[in-house]
Write a protein that holds these residues in place. Structure first.
Motif, PDB file in Angstrom:
ATOM      1  N   LEU A  91       0.924  -1.318   0.193  1.00  0.00           N
ATOM      2  CA  LEU A  91      -0.082   0.043   0.186  1.00  0.00           C
ATOM      3  C   LEU A  91       0.770   1.285  -0.035  1.00  0.00           C
ATOM      4  O   LEU A  91       1.698   1.528   0.785  1.00  0.00           O
ATOM      5  N   ALA A  92       0.525   2.225  -0.768  1.00  0.00           N
ATOM      6  CA  ALA A  92       1.248   3.376  -0.938  1.00  0.00           C
ATOM      7  C   ALA A  92       0.052   4.398  -1.158  1.00  0.00           C
ATOM      8  O   ALA A  92      -0.197   4.693  -2.213  1.00  0.00           O
ATOM      9  N   ARG A  93      -0.280   5.407  -0.239  1.00  0.00           N
ATOM     10  CA  ARG A  93      -1.228   6.292  -0.417  1.00  0.00           C
ATOM     11  C   ARG A  93      -1.130   7.601   0.127  1.00  0.00           C
ATOM     12  O   ARG A  93      -0.430   7.596   1.279  1.00  0.00           O
ATOM     13  N   LYS A  94      -1.661   8.591  -0.204  1.00  0.00           N
ATOM     14  CA  LYS A  94      -1.417   9.997   0.548  1.00  0.00           C
ATOM     15  C   LYS A  94      -3.012  10.283   1.306  1.00  0.00           C
ATOM     16  O   LYS A  94      -3.887  10.141   0.391  1.00  0.00           O
ATOM     17  N   ILE A  95      -2.825  10.171   2.274  1.00  0.00           N
ATOM     18  CA  ILE A  95      -4.020  10.557   3.277  1.00  0.00           C
ATOM     19  C   ILE A  95      -4.085  11.636   4.073  1.00  0.00           C
ATOM     20  O   ILE A  95      -3.259  11.634   4.963  1.00  0.00           O
TER      21      ILE A  95
ATOM     22  N   ASP B 144       1.698  10.833   3.863  1.00  0.00           N
ATOM     23  CA  ASP B 144       2.230   9.663   3.067  1.00  0.00           C
ATOM     24  C   ASP B 144       2.105   8.243   3.893  1.00  0.00           C
ATOM     25  O   ASP B 144       2.908   8.277   5.105  1.00  0.00           O
ATOM     26  N   VAL B 145       1.460   7.397   3.479  1.00  0.00           N
ATOM     27  CA  VAL B 145       1.154   6.321   4.376  1.00  0.00           C
ATOM     28  C   VAL B 145       1.649   5.045   3.507  1.00  0.00           C
ATOM     29  O   VAL B 145       1.172   4.934   2.311  1.00  0.00           O
TER      30      VAL B 145
ATOM     31  N   SER C 242       4.550   2.498   7.732  1.00  0.00           N
ATOM     32  CA  SER C 242       5.323   3.825   7.861  1.00  0.00           C
ATOM     33  C   SER C 242       4.056   4.976   7.460  1.00  0.00           C
ATOM     34  O   SER C 242       3.268   4.668   6.593  1.00  0.00           O
ATOM     35  N   ILE C 243       4.519   6.071   7.998  1.00  0.00           N
ATOM     36  CA  ILE C 243       3.772   7.169   7.899  1.00  0.00           C
ATOM     37  C   ILE C 243       4.533   8.434   8.065  1.00  0.00           C
ATOM     38  O   ILE C 243       5.405   8.500   9.028  1.00  0.00           O
ATOM     39  N   GLY C 244       4.424   9.333   7.087  1.00  0.00           N
ATOM     40  CA  GLY C 244       5.207  10.380   7.161  1.00  0.00           C
ATOM     41  C   GLY C 244       4.631  11.610   6.412  1.00  0.00           C
ATOM     42  O   GLY C 244       3.525  11.566   5.968  1.00  0.00           O
ATOM     43  N   ALA C 245       5.247  12.623   6.350  1.00  0.00           N
ATOM     44  CA  ALA C 245       4.883  14.010   5.655  1.00  0.00           C
ATOM     45  C   ALA C 245       5.984  14.757   5.157  1.00  0.00           C
ATOM     46  O   ALA C 245       7.153  14.634   5.688  1.00  0.00           O
ATOM     47  N   ARG C 246       5.536  15.431   3.922  1.00  0.00           N
ATOM     48  CA  ARG C 246       6.677  16.132   3.274  1.00  0.00           C
ATOM     49  C   ARG C 246       6.855  17.476   3.996  1.00  0.00           C
ATOM     50  O   ARG C 246       6.015  18.037   4.701  1.00  0.00           O
ATOM     51  N   PRO C 247       7.733  18.282   3.702  1.00  0.00           N
ATOM     52  CA  PRO C 247       7.958  19.621   4.200  1.00  0.00           C
ATOM     53  C   PRO C 247       6.812  20.401   3.817  1.00  0.00           C
ATOM     54  O   PRO C 247       6.334  20.297   2.643  1.00  0.00           O
ATOM     55  N   GLY C 248       6.289  21.367   4.631  1.00  0.00           N
ATOM     56  CA  GLY C 248       5.279  22.240   4.496  1.00  0.00           C
ATOM     57  C   GLY C 248       4.995  23.093   5.499  1.00  0.00           C
ATOM     58  O   GLY C 248       5.665  24.079   5.901  1.00  0.00           O
ATOM     59  N   ASP C 249       4.116  22.498   6.500  1.00  0.00           N
ATOM     60  CA  ASP C 249       4.056  23.201   7.727  1.00  0.00           C
ATOM     61  C   ASP C 249       5.247  23.381   8.663  1.00  0.00           C
ATOM     62  O   ASP C 249       5.542  24.178   9.157  1.00  0.00           O
ATOM     63  N   LEU C 250       6.112  22.243   8.278  1.00  0.00           N
ATOM     64  CA  LEU C 250       7.407  22.169   9.044  1.00  0.00           C
ATOM     65  C   LEU C 250       8.389  22.248   7.792  1.00  0.00           C
ATOM     66  O   LEU C 250       8.296  21.854   6.698  1.00  0.00           O
TER      67      LEU C 250
END
Length: 560
Positions: free
Chosen positions: A176-180, A184-185, A225-233
């Motif tokens: 599974l690879a989705r943006k939720i 990024d999950v 895994s779960i993560g986020a791209r730069p944006g708010d951080l």
């Protein structure tokens, strides 16, 4: 270990180059090639377009007459006939990608002492898109390999061959690879099963100590895994974890590993990101003792395997529990080029890993991978199959009929040499490097695979086979293939290999082998094709006669 290659790719894709991102790396507890959550078959967020739709399924019947002769020692000239049925398939649709070559053959021995035998061989790799971002991946392999890396083997497998093991392996699982919701999950699970049947126990040089031959194993691997791209951080982050277990029949062996990591990825330019992670891992490998005879010598069964002493307790051959970390950099100057390199602490040791890929044009791909981890014959096969492309050109040895150890296609390639070179049952620390080139130029299609693999065997220090603990086996390999359509009705294919096995056992010599082959094919009528081929194979090892084997083939094949 590259637990944040995933996040870096996502970050650079989203903030710099827009390149395709995929979940990859060796963040799994086995340290070897964690399966991808978004593969070449598509279905994940930000995936590249699929290749042009193609469905080509070609069942066939073939009859070949083969002659082999020992050109150096005045050995017998052997002849045999093979009758084979098989299918080659390439499927590319909106939701499916599959490449496969499967074959069953019966060999009729025509020379004295050359017996009949049945051979099953094949390779398959596929991907099915179930839902957006959710894929089902699978792969399978049936081939032959060396039962013991120390034993004689000239590369020509006939009814007189020794040190031959029939190998079967399969893996399957969802990814599974989705943006939720801005995150990024990724998640996945892989089940693998491998089995080895030994035809004839290895003939070893004087003084050599036999290594235990792999029998069968099952392995399970799960990760998320779960993560986020730069944006708010101003930086990206990722949390990941996984669990892996393998149960092997030999000596009731068990591998169990789990890990959890947290890390950040900091883009410092449009093309460069710094990677860093810290986490925890726990890995245990254990097995029971072999049964001993009255003289205290391990008992072997008819296939050369140790007999398990069921009454003995399981002893640990590897145990680590504690902090892990890594730091690295990723460089992605364009859609065509990507480089990742890292250094870290894992398995109680300092490790270095990296990868490089470069697509010069639509037909040329270069891939380099530097790996370092814990592995085994069974788990290595599962991860090796999962690393193969879903689009490759099926190719076989023209004389023996075995599947080539390297596969090449429009999306790159990979080699299984470092997975199948020696069917040892021992777990091992594994490190090495592999490079693959696939291309089309001037009417030729060709591929090159080259690599180095190092294994340090792991056995309990207080067991009756403690003398195998710490033995280091090293192998160097080169494989190349080339093909060209000469005209509308005829084709030419060439292949060659060079293998060098450096055995770490005391008093055991190294093994060297090399070979070249050429095959010419011409279509006579509709699906009827005639072929003629020749090969030259050389083998050298102290304790055995060096050999130079010449072979020739003529055959007919009908594609339905």
């Amino acid at each position: 270990m590259r637990p944040f290659g995933t996040l870096a790719a996502l970050l650079l894709a989203g903030t710099a180059t827009g390149a395709h991102a995929q979940f990859s790396g060796d963040a799994g507890p086995g340290g070897q090639d964690k399966p991808r959550a978004a593969t070449d078959a598509g279905g994940g967020e930000g995936k590249r377009p699929r290749a042009q739709r193609q469905v080509d399924v070609s069942p066939y019947l073939s009859v070949d007459q083969i002659l082999t002769a020992d050109l150096k020692n005045g050995g017998d000239v052997l002849t045999y006939t093979t009758v084979a049925v098989g299918v080659d398939a390439t499927v590319v649709t909106r939701r499916v990608e599959l490449s496969a070559t499967l074959r069953y053959e019966h060999q009729f021995g025509l020379s004295a002492g050359l017996g009949d035998q049945d051979v099953i061989s094949g390779l398959a790799r596929g991907n099915l898109q179930l839902l957006r971002g959710l894929n089902l991946e699978a792969g399978a392999l049936a081939t032959r390999t060396r039962a013991d890396g120390q034993g004689a083997d000239n590369g020509i497998i006939t009814g007189r061959s020794s040190n031959v093991a029939n190998l079967y392996s399969v893996y399957a699982g969802p990814t599974l690879a989705r943006k939720i919701g801005g995150l990024d999950v990724g998640a996945g699970y892989r089940f693998g099963y491998s089995k080895v049947d030994v035809e004839t126990p290895a003939l070893l040089p004087p003084g050599a100590v036999a290594q235990d031959v792999f029998d069968s194993s099952t392995n399970h691997s799960a990760w998320a895994s779960i993560g986020a791209r730069p944006g708010d951080l101003p930086f990206g982050w990722e949390l990941s974890g996984g669990y892996e277990r393998e149960d092997a029949s030999q000596l009731d062996q068990r591998y169990e590993g789990k890990y959890a990591t947290a890390g950040v990825t900091v883009p410092i330019s449009r093309t460069v990101a710094l990677l860093g992670s810290v986490g925890y891992e726990n890995i245990e490998i254990g097995q029971r003792d072999p049964l001993l005879d009255a003289n205290g010598v391990p008992v072997l069964d008819a296939n050369g395997r140790y007999v398990t002493d069921k009454s003995s307790p399981r002893k640990l051959s590897f145990d680590t529990d504690g902090l892990i970390w890594d730091a690295g950099v990723m460089w992605q100057p364009s859609r065509r080029t990507s480089l990742t390199a890292s250094v870290g602490h894992r398995y109680g040791d300092t490790i270095y890993t990296g990868s490089f890929s470069y697509r010069a044009d639509h037909a040329t791909m270069v891939q380099v991978d530097v790996y370092n981890g814990l592995s085994s014959f069974g788990r290595g096969l599962s991860s090796g199959l999962s690393a193969l492309p879903t689009q490759f050109d099926p190719a076989r040895n023209p004389i023996g009929g075995e599947v080539d150890p390297c596969v090449f296609g429009g999306e790159g390639g990979s080699c299984l040499n470092n997975r199948i070179g020696n069917a040892t049952s021992a777990q091992f620390r594994n490190q090495g490097v592999q490079a693959v080139l696939s291309s089309r130029f001037g009417g030729w299609s060709y591929g090159v695979g080259v690599g180095y693999d190092r294994r340090r065997l792991l056995t309990p220090r207080l067991s009756p086979i403690a003398n195998l603990d710490g033995i280091i086996d090293q192998s160097y390999y080169l494989f190349l293939s080339a093909g060209r359509r000469l005209d509308a009705e005829s084709d030419l294919s060439l292949s060659g290999y060079l293998n060098y096995f450096d055995n770490g056992s005391p008093g055991v010599s190294n093994v060297q082998s090399a070979g070249l082959s050429a095959t010419y094919s011409r279509r006579f009528w509709r699906g009827l094709t005639g072929s003629a081929g020749a090969s030259l194979d050389a083998f050298d090892q102290n304790g055995f006669n060096s050999e130079l084997i010449g072979s020739a083939l003529v055959g007919l094949r009908y594609n339905f």
